[in-house]
Scaffold this motif. Structure first.
Motif, short mmCIF file in Angstrom:
data_model
loop_
_atom_site.label_atom_id
_atom_site.label_comp_id
_atom_site.label_asym_id
_atom_site.label_seq_id
_atom_site.Cartn_x
_atom_site.Cartn_y
_atom_site.Cartn_z
N TYR A 295 -14.74 -3.57 -24.83
CA TYR A 295 -13.55 -4.33 -24.13
C TYR A 295 -11.94 -3.29 -24.38
O TYR A 295 -11.50 -3.03 -23.75
CB TYR A 295 -12.90 -5.47 -25.05
CG TYR A 295 -13.82 -6.09 -24.46
CD1 TYR A 295 -13.99 -6.92 -23.49
CD2 TYR A 295 -14.37 -6.70 -25.85
CE1 TYR A 295 -14.36 -7.81 -23.29
CE2 TYR A 295 -15.26 -8.62 -25.36
CZ TYR A 295 -15.39 -8.62 -24.29
OH TYR A 295 -15.81 -10.00 -23.68
N GLN A 296 -12.38 -2.58 -25.61
CA GLN A 296 -11.03 -0.99 -25.48
C GLN A 296 -10.96 -0.14 -23.94
O GLN A 296 -9.83 0.40 -23.33
CB GLN A 296 -11.04 -0.47 -26.56
CG GLN A 296 -9.51 0.83 -26.65
CD GLN A 296 -9.39 1.40 -27.72
OE1 GLN A 296 -10.74 0.73 -29.26
NE2 GLN A 296 -8.70 2.15 -28.42
N SER A 297 -12.65 0.55 -23.70
CA SER A 297 -12.54 1.23 -22.87
C SER A 297 -11.89 0.04 -21.16
O SER A 297 -11.93 1.01 -20.53
CB SER A 297 -13.83 1.51 -22.84
OG SER A 297 -15.11 1.09 -22.55
N LEU A 298 -12.58 -0.89 -21.08
CA LEU A 298 -12.10 -2.07 -20.03
C LEU A 298 -10.51 -2.54 -20.06
O LEU A 298 -10.15 -2.93 -19.34
CB LEU A 298 -12.91 -3.54 -20.36
CG LEU A 298 -14.86 -3.42 -19.72
CD1 LEU A 298 -14.91 -4.59 -20.06
CD2 LEU A 298 -14.79 -2.78 -18.63
N ASP A 299 -9.86 -1.58 -20.91
CA ASP A 299 -8.05 -1.90 -21.26
C ASP A 299 -7.92 -3.44 -21.22
O ASP A 299 -7.20 -3.63 -20.22
CB ASP A 299 -7.76 -1.47 -19.61
CG ASP A 299 -6.43 -1.09 -20.06
OD1 ASP A 299 -5.92 -1.18 -20.71
OD2 ASP A 299 -5.69 -1.58 -18.89
N GLN A 300 -8.59 -3.66 -21.84
CA GLN A 300 -8.47 -5.61 -22.58
C GLN A 300 -8.24 -5.35 -23.89
O GLN A 300 -9.18 -5.60 -24.63
CB GLN A 300 -9.52 -6.34 -22.49
CG GLN A 300 -10.17 -6.23 -20.69
CD GLN A 300 -11.22 -7.31 -21.07
OE1 GLN A 300 -11.67 -8.25 -21.36
NE2 GLN A 300 -12.08 -6.75 -19.78
N PRO A 301 -7.26 -4.63 -24.40
CA PRO A 301 -6.65 -4.25 -25.81
C PRO A 301 -6.63 -6.06 -26.21
O PRO A 301 -7.20 -5.66 -27.78
CB PRO A 301 -5.23 -3.96 -25.65
CG PRO A 301 -4.79 -4.45 -24.52
CD PRO A 301 -6.30 -4.66 -23.66
N GLU A 302 -6.39 -7.15 -25.96
CA GLU A 302 -6.58 -7.96 -26.53
C GLU A 302 -7.98 -8.63 -27.52
O GLU A 302 -8.06 -8.93 -28.47
CB GLU A 302 -6.20 -9.62 -26.09
CG GLU A 302 -4.23 -9.16 -25.67
CD GLU A 302 -4.56 -8.53 -24.27
OE1 GLU A 302 -5.71 -7.77 -24.27
OE2 GLU A 302 -3.50 -8.52 -23.72
N LEU A 303 -8.77 -8.37 -26.25
CA LEU A 303 -10.41 -8.77 -26.50
C LEU A 303 -10.27 -7.68 -27.57
O LEU A 303 -11.71 -7.97 -28.73
CB LEU A 303 -11.32 -9.09 -26.27
CG LEU A 303 -11.09 -10.00 -25.13
CD1 LEU A 303 -11.38 -9.88 -23.37
CD2 LEU A 303 -11.54 -11.32 -25.48
N ALA A 304 -10.56 -6.83 -27.55
CA ALA A 304 -10.78 -5.28 -29.08
C ALA A 304 -10.55 -5.69 -30.31
O ALA A 304 -10.63 -5.55 -31.21
CB ALA A 304 -9.97 -4.18 -27.96
N SER A 305 -8.75 -6.08 -30.28
CA SER A 305 -8.10 -6.03 -31.22
C SER A 305 -8.71 -7.76 -32.12
O SER A 305 -9.31 -7.12 -33.55
CB SER A 305 -6.97 -6.79 -30.81
OG SER A 305 -6.74 -6.68 -32.41
N GLN A 306 -9.75 -8.33 -31.16
CA GLN A 306 -9.61 -9.19 -31.60
C GLN A 306 -11.53 -9.18 -32.32
O GLN A 306 -11.66 -9.82 -33.46
CB GLN A 306 -10.12 -10.37 -31.11
CG GLN A 306 -11.15 -11.78 -31.26
CD GLN A 306 -11.23 -12.69 -30.02
OE1 GLN A 306 -10.41 -12.68 -29.43
NE2 GLN A 306 -12.62 -13.14 -29.92
N ASN A 307 -11.96 -8.19 -31.63
CA ASN A 307 -13.58 -8.25 -32.48
C ASN A 307 -13.41 -7.09 -33.53
O ASN A 307 -14.25 -6.95 -34.33
CB ASN A 307 -14.54 -7.14 -30.46
CG ASN A 307 -14.76 -8.67 -30.11
OD1 ASN A 307 -16.07 -8.96 -30.44
ND2 ASN A 307 -14.01 -9.16 -28.41
N TYR A 308 -12.74 -6.65 -33.68
CA TYR A 308 -11.63 -5.27 -34.56
C TYR A 308 -12.14 -5.88 -35.92
O TYR A 308 -12.50 -6.17 -36.72
CB TYR A 308 -11.08 -3.94 -34.54
CG TYR A 308 -11.46 -3.26 -33.63
CD1 TYR A 308 -12.61 -2.82 -33.11
CD2 TYR A 308 -10.44 -2.32 -32.28
CE1 TYR A 308 -12.70 -1.83 -32.19
CE2 TYR A 308 -10.68 -1.74 -31.77
CZ TYR A 308 -12.26 -1.04 -31.38
OH TYR A 308 -12.70 -0.65 -30.22
#
Length: 456
Positions: free
Chosen positions: A282-295
């Motif tokens: 998700y970070q590579s897709l420029d979707q920081p909200e979903l990236a943060s949630q998964n981390y």
């Protein structure tokens, strides 16, 4: 008359001399020809005459076939033993004898044996043996195609033999024939076997688009059969394929399905690393909200399972994410938690890197006192680890320069004078570490697109 007789005599002498010269050349040529080495016979084309076979050619009875298989397995074992001690030439002599005799037991057994020995030849870079064995496999295929339609069992054996000899294109062609046969004859087991073979071969060729198509079909079959084990295997394969093919959207979706599969099968310990990978997608897709949630989910679950390595990796990814979107205050909060995790796992190298990151953030914001503290803590660890001390000394020098502008009359104090005493070894650092309670899932997703992304 006398003149004519003399002329005839001269011609006769000349003719005889010519014959003698040509006879000499002929003898010399034949001598050279005889002295040349005879071309070596293909060891798989030698006459099938062996003490293990009946003296008169005839079909073997089932009992004779059983005895012959035992003898051939013994030959294979003996050849393997010779190969293991480096006697490869002798080993292949034995193997060729076994291969010649295997044809008596039918083409499927011969092809299987050819593939087994061919794989050894490939691994030992015996190119001539690989060529000889490959030619025999091709010949068997041609003979079988001329006689009657190939059975799926023979086709599968043929495809496996080609694959072992790294003839991947030929193997793919044969597996496609198996798949076509299976679908025409409504044979689901053979269809799945063919798809599995094709999937392995496409992956071996790094042909990710075709591999993805095949494993999506296998996944659908596993779901219809309610085979959760195979479903997990195919999801793993697809996750690797989409990651390698740089398709993060497909990769994230497949990995989330794999997470759901692990949770359903109570394989919870496999989830945290996967959630980190989903965050990266998700970070590579420029979707920081979903990236943060998964981390954050990865960290919380890893901490509950005491997987400190995964917990630290999740926090590191999360802090880097906040830094990337210029949310340094949130990043510093994450780094403070990461210090606790690294301390509890006694990862001093990781702890040193965290202090370095904290110091860099403070230094960039010209907050010199906390930057100095962070770099000093990092230097203490660097000295104990005897690693990267010069970097921290240089960073501390930068901090001093920021705190004390250069004035000729007032030289900057030595860096060493500003540092606290360093412990002598790692054990002294261990004594200073206190057990820290680390509540699960404390973080909230701080990402709001208005706050994170820079508006144009």
């Amino acid at each position: 008359m006398v003149y004519l007789r003399n002329s005839i005599n001269k011609l006769s002498v000349l003719f005889i001399l010519t014959l003698i010269v040509y006879a000499g050349y002929f003898i010399q040529f034949n001598y050279r020809a005889l002295s040349l080495p005879e071309p070596e016979l293909n060891p798989l084309e030698l006459p099938l005459d062996d003490p293990l076979l009946p003296s008169v050619p005839r079909p073997l009875s089932p009992l004779e076939q059983k005895r012959l298989r035992i003898e051939l397995d013994t030959l294979n074992q003996k050849a393997q033993e010779e190969s293991n001690v480096g006697n490869d030439n002798l080993a292949f002599e034995i193997w060729y004898r076994e291969l010649r005799l295997r044809r008596v037991l039918g083409r499927i057994e011969e092809v299987n044996a050819l593939g087994r020995v061919g794989e050894v030849a490939w691994n030992k870079t015996r190119s001539e043996d690989v060529q000889i064995i490959s030619q025999r496999i091709v010949k068997l295929q041609e003979l079988s195609e001329q006689e009657d339609p190939l059975s799926p069992r023979f086709l599968v054996a043929l495809a496996n033999a080609y694959a072992k000899l790294h003839s991947l294109d030929n193997s793919i062609i044969v597996y496609q024939k198996v798949l076509e046969y299976a679908r025409k004859n409504d044979s689901p087991f053979t269809e799945k076997e063919a798809l599995q073979g094709l999937g392995r071969l496409y992956l071996a060729k790094f042909d990710y688009p075709n591999a993805a198509i095949v494993y999506e079909e296998l996944l659908e079959i596993a779901q219809l059969e309610q085979n959760t084990y195979e479903e997990g295997l195919y999801l793993q394969a697809l996750a690797e394929i989409y990651t390698a093919a740089l398709q993060p959207n497909n990769s994230a979706n497949i990995k989330q399905r794999l997470v759901d599969s692990y949770l359903a099968s109570q394989n919870i310990e496999l989830v945290p690393p996967l959630k980190i990978e989903i965050g990266q997608d998700y970070q590579s897709l420029d979707q920081p909200e979903l990236a943060s949630q998964n981390y954050q989910e990865a960290y919380a679950l890893a901490w509950s399972l005491q997987q400190f390595g995964s917990a630290a990796k999740a926090l590191t990814k999360l802090a880097n994410l906040y830094t990337e979107y210029e949310q340094e205050n949130y990043a510093l909060q994450i780094y403070q938690r990461l210090i606790q995790v690294e301390q509890l796992s006694y990862n001093y190298y990781g702890l040193m890197k965290v202090y370095d990151k904290i110091g860099e953030i403070y230094l960039e914001n010209e907050q010199y006192e906390p930057a100095l503290f962070a770099f000093q803590e990092g230097l203490i660890l660097a000295r104990s680890l005897n690693h990267n001390q010069e970097h921290f000394l240089a960073q501390i020098q930068k901090v001093n320069e920021g705190m004390n502008p250069v004035i000729e009359e007032q030289p900057i104090p030595s860096v060493e004078e500003t540092l606290p005493a360093s412990p002598n070894d790692i054990e002294s650092i261990k004594d200073e570490i206190e057990t820290i309670e680390n509540p699960i899932n404390e973080f909230k997703n701080q990402f709001e697109r208005d706050n994170i992304l820079i508006e144009n």
